[in-house]
Design a protein around this motif. Structure first.
Motif, PDB file in Angstrom:
ATOM      1  N   LEU A  24      12.694 -10.042   5.860  1.00 36.99           N
ATOM      2  CA  LEU A  24      12.151  -9.565   4.592  1.00 36.99           C
ATOM      3  C   LEU A  24      10.633  -9.419   4.626  1.00 36.99           C
ATOM      4  O   LEU A  24      10.079  -8.597   3.895  1.00 36.99           O
ATOM      5  CB  LEU A  24      12.554 -10.519   3.461  1.00 36.99           C
ATOM      6  N   VAL A  25       9.954 -10.219   5.429  1.00 36.53           N
ATOM      7  CA  VAL A  25       8.504 -10.120   5.587  1.00 36.53           C
ATOM      8  C   VAL A  25       8.175 -10.257   7.067  1.00 36.53           C
ATOM      9  O   VAL A  25       8.919 -10.875   7.830  1.00 36.53           O
ATOM     10  CB  VAL A  25       7.750 -11.209   4.780  1.00 36.53           C
ATOM     11  N   ALA A  51      -1.232 -10.586   3.800  1.00 35.35           N
ATOM     12  CA  ALA A  51      -0.294 -11.434   3.062  1.00 35.35           C
ATOM     13  C   ALA A  51       0.797 -10.574   2.440  1.00 35.35           C
ATOM     14  O   ALA A  51       0.511  -9.647   1.686  1.00 35.35           O
ATOM     15  CB  ALA A  51      -1.047 -12.219   1.979  1.00 35.35           C
ATOM     16  N   GLN A  52       2.054 -10.891   2.735  1.00 31.76           N
ATOM     17  CA  GLN A  52       3.169 -10.108   2.204  1.00 31.76           C
ATOM     18  C   GLN A  52       3.910 -10.816   1.086  1.00 31.76           C
ATOM     19  O   GLN A  52       4.910 -10.305   0.582  1.00 31.76           O
ATOM     20  CB  GLN A  52       4.126  -9.740   3.333  1.00 31.76           C
ATOM     21  N   THR A  53       3.430 -11.979   0.698  1.00 34.65           N
ATOM     22  CA  THR A  53       3.925 -12.655  -0.494  1.00 34.65           C
ATOM     23  C   THR A  53       2.714 -12.915  -1.384  1.00 34.65           C
ATOM     24  O   THR A  53       1.810 -13.661  -1.003  1.00 34.65           O
ATOM     25  CB  THR A  53       4.623 -13.979  -0.149  1.00 34.65           C
ATOM     26  N   LEU A  57       0.732  -2.064  -6.858  1.00 35.06           N
ATOM     27  CA  LEU A  57       1.562  -2.328  -8.024  1.00 35.06           C
ATOM     28  C   LEU A  57       1.683  -1.083  -8.898  1.00 35.06           C
ATOM     29  O   LEU A  57       0.947  -0.106  -8.738  1.00 35.06           O
ATOM     30  CB  LEU A  57       0.958  -3.474  -8.855  1.00 35.06           C
ATOM     31  N   ASN A  58       2.616  -1.131  -9.845  1.00 36.55           N
ATOM     32  CA  ASN A  58       2.730  -0.086 -10.854  1.00 36.55           C
ATOM     33  C   ASN A  58       1.428  -0.043 -11.660  1.00 36.55           C
ATOM     34  O   ASN A  58       0.953  -1.079 -12.121  1.00 36.55           O
ATOM     35  CB  ASN A  58       3.915  -0.402 -11.775  1.00 36.55           C
ATOM     36  N   LYS A  95       4.964 -10.198  -5.836  1.00 38.90           N
ATOM     37  CA  LYS A  95       5.155  -9.003  -5.012  1.00 38.90           C
ATOM     38  C   LYS A  95       5.476  -9.468  -3.590  1.00 38.90           C
ATOM     39  O   LYS A  95       4.698 -10.200  -2.975  1.00 38.90           O
ATOM     40  CB  LYS A  95       3.893  -8.138  -5.012  1.00 38.90           C
ATOM     41  N   THR A  96       6.626  -9.035  -3.070  1.00 42.69           N
ATOM     42  CA  THR A  96       7.048  -9.415  -1.733  1.00 42.69           C
ATOM     43  C   THR A  96       7.206  -8.173  -0.874  1.00 42.69           C
ATOM     44  O   THR A  96       7.954  -7.262  -1.235  1.00 42.69           O
ATOM     45  CB  THR A  96       8.382 -10.180  -1.765  1.00 42.69           C
ATOM     46  N   GLY A  97       6.519  -8.115   0.249  1.00 45.35           N
ATOM     47  CA  GLY A  97       6.633  -6.978   1.142  1.00 45.35           C
ATOM     48  C   GLY A  97       6.023  -5.720   0.553  1.00 45.35           C
ATOM     49  O   GLY A  97       5.415  -5.724  -0.519  1.00 45.35           O
ATOM     50  N   ALA A  98       6.204  -4.613   1.263  1.00 46.05           N
ATOM     51  CA  ALA A  98       5.600  -3.355   0.841  1.00 46.05           C
ATOM     52  C   ALA A  98       6.548  -2.487   0.041  1.00 46.05           C
ATOM     53  O   ALA A  98       6.110  -1.598  -0.686  1.00 46.05           O
ATOM     54  CB  ALA A  98       5.111  -2.581   2.076  1.00 46.05           C
TER      55      ALA A  98
END
Length: 541
Positions: free
Chosen positions: A152-153, A456-458, A479-480, A498-501
């Motif tokens: 996942l990351v 950082a992906q988390t 982000l939105n 927010k996790t991952g891209a």
């Protein structure tokens, strides 16, 4: 009467487009029990199913005029939505409330899609809060995400960002310290900056997480405390636990030594001549103490500026070149002399015996060090290097490293070291959790510290009241755009994850147990209970 199949076949043969509704009415009349032309749905002809059918319009109107109910049709007399009672719909067996629509937005209408409001995460990992939209539990753990199939990351680095008082420290302590410690082969190391009654805020938590065997032996875990008045521990820059981190045994230590002049001279790092002089002194020191005691910063200081013409790397150098190297070495000696005189209580001597890695929780307490000057970033960087070396000799345990007030290390020269050690940390099972206030001001754009943040992906984004800070989060983490306004008004204890891209951000509410409320209280009342005259704590943050 012509049968239904024959009627459809005739329509197909003639090739004429007959109106669909009259044809359906004729079909419905054929399939009713009472024969063609019977009123109402076929459901009304079945004794057990007729209670689900709508009453005929004539029956409803007659009942209203008489002021009486309809017996078995009583449910349809209850107050509620406007009912669809058109004869044609009722005859077809379709009956449902006819509710006028209401104006809405795309964001609000997301809740109408059950696929979007299902649990955003699985159950693997650590309980991390409650999804505000679906009210389902959220589980999150970067180590678990990294080892998932599919992965996942790709980075176990974590960033926690938010204003003071938004609840980020309580969340970090709960989700990345207290809860993971109940898992097998897990531990946490904290660089504790916040002063809480003369010690760091993790002091009570560290003492609580003492192994039962140690308690029976009268040993209680305590924070590794640093202070300039001599009451704390010493941390040797040249500790062998650090020099053994990389295969060449010296690269990380040299990188750290090169940051010392930059910190002592307010950002002015050593030039190529000074770096060469520092490297020559470092090699001479290793040769001098090979097989003996661990050298200290004072030993390195004494060798700076001493140039040996027989050094292989200086072969063929002119006297002028050697003289310039000598002067550069003297410049470095003055720099390290200032370090020893000003911060000798920490860096002058061998590492104290009390500096050790506990089985569950270790805290490097820097709460008593001054906010200004190089002591905080130097201890932060040195603790990270010491940890890498220690963990390398003690593999198999996943370690969360929580860096409170990480702006001290990501916003200065130490960020170079952090960036170079990210891959090494991942290979050793280390997850770095950086806690900062505002990325827009704590870290310069394009700097090594910014590279660490972007990896950082988390990401946990707590309230950012300033528009530029909220916009920075939206731009940096993809982000939105509408989320910027929501970030500025987040409640205490609420944040966006927010996790991952590829995933979208979700709003999470932090929920704590009574015990966790006590252990994460940052107001110095860890042992006080609500029944002792204090207000009931807010468990949502």
């Amino acid at each position: 009467m012509m049968g239904v199949v024959e009627k459809i076949a005739q329509k197909g043969v003639d090739g004429q487009d007959q109106p669909v509704i009259p044809l359906m009415e004729e079909i419905q009349g054929v399939v009713t029990v009472d024969g063609p032309g019977a009123k109402g749905s076929w459901i009304m002809r079945l004794p057990l199913l007729r209670i689900f059918a709508a009453p005929a319009v004539e029956e409803v109107e007659a009942a209203k005029d008489a002021g009486a109910g309809l017996g078995e049709w009583t449910p349809f007399e209850e107050q509620g939505s406007v009912l669809r009672v058109k004869k044609r719909k009722a005859a077809a067996g379709f009956y449902a409330p006819a509710v006028p629509g209401a104006p809405s937005t795309t964001r609000q209408a997301e809740i109408l899609n059950t696929a979007l409001i299902a649990a955003p995460t699985g159950v693997a990992g650590v309980a991390a809060g409650r999804d505000v939209l679906s009210q389902t539990a959220i589980s999150k753990d970067p180590v678990t995400d990294y080892n998932a199939t599919p992965r996942l990351v790709t980075s176990t680095n974590v960033l926690v960002i938010g204003d003071v008082g938004s609840g980020k420290s309580s969340y970090t302590k709960t989700v990345y310290v207290l809860r993971p410690l109940i898992l097998r082969n897990r531990r946490a190391v904290v660089i504790d900056k916040k002063n809480e009654g003369g010690e760091g805020e993790y002091g009570e938590t560290v003492r609580f997480h003492t192994e039962p065997a140690d308690r029976r032996a009268g040993r209680i875990n305590t924070p590794v405390r640093f202070a300039l008045d001599g009451s704390g521990v010493k941390f040797n820059i040249l500790d062998r636990a650090i020099s053994g981190v990389n295969d060449d045994g010296m690269n990380n230590q040299l990188v750290y030594l090169n940051t010392v002049p930059a910190l002592m001279r307010e950002g002015k790092g050593p030039d190529e001549w000074e770096r060469k002089a520092l490297r020559l002194a470092y090699r001479a020191m290793l040769k001098k103490f090979e097989g003996g005691r661990t050298p200290t910063t004072a030993d390195l200081h004494d060798l700076l500026g001493i140039i040996d013409p027989k050094e292989p790397s200086l072969s063929g150098m002119s006297p002028d070149t050697l003289e310039l190297l000598h002067k550069s070495g003297i410049s470095m000696r003055f720099c390290f002399n200032e370090l020893l005189e000003t911060y000798g209580a920490i860096f002058d001597g061998e590492t104290s015996k009390s500096v050790q890695l506990n089985k569950l929780l270790t805290s490097f307490d820097i709460s008593q060090l001054p906010d200004t000057g190089p002591s905080i970033p130097m201890v932060m960087g040195l603790a990270n290097l010491w940890l890498l070396g220690t963990v390398r000799r003690d593999r198999g345990i996943r370690t969360n490293v929580i860096v409170e007030e990480a702006g001290h290390i990501l916003g200065g020269p130490m960020a170079v070291q952090q960036r170079s050690n990210i891959k090494l940390s991942r290979g050793l099972g280390i997850s770095n959790i950086y806690n900062i206030h505002k990325g827009a001001t704590d870290v310069e754009p394009g700097s090594p510290g910014m590279a660490v943040i972007e990896e950082a992906q988390t990401v946990h984004i707590f309230r950012q009241t300033r528009p530029e800070a909220a916009t920075w989060c939206v731009r940096t983490f993809g982000l939105n755009p509408d989320t910027a306004a929501d970030i500025m008004t987040l409640k205490n204890g609420h944040h966006f994850l927010k996790t991952g891209a590829e995933t979208s951000e979700i709003e999470i509410e932090h929920v704590r147990s009574s015990w966790e409320v006590d252990m994460t209280n940052t107001d110095g009342a860890l042992t006080e209970r609500p029944d002792a005259g204090f207000a009931e704590p807010d468990r949502s943050i």
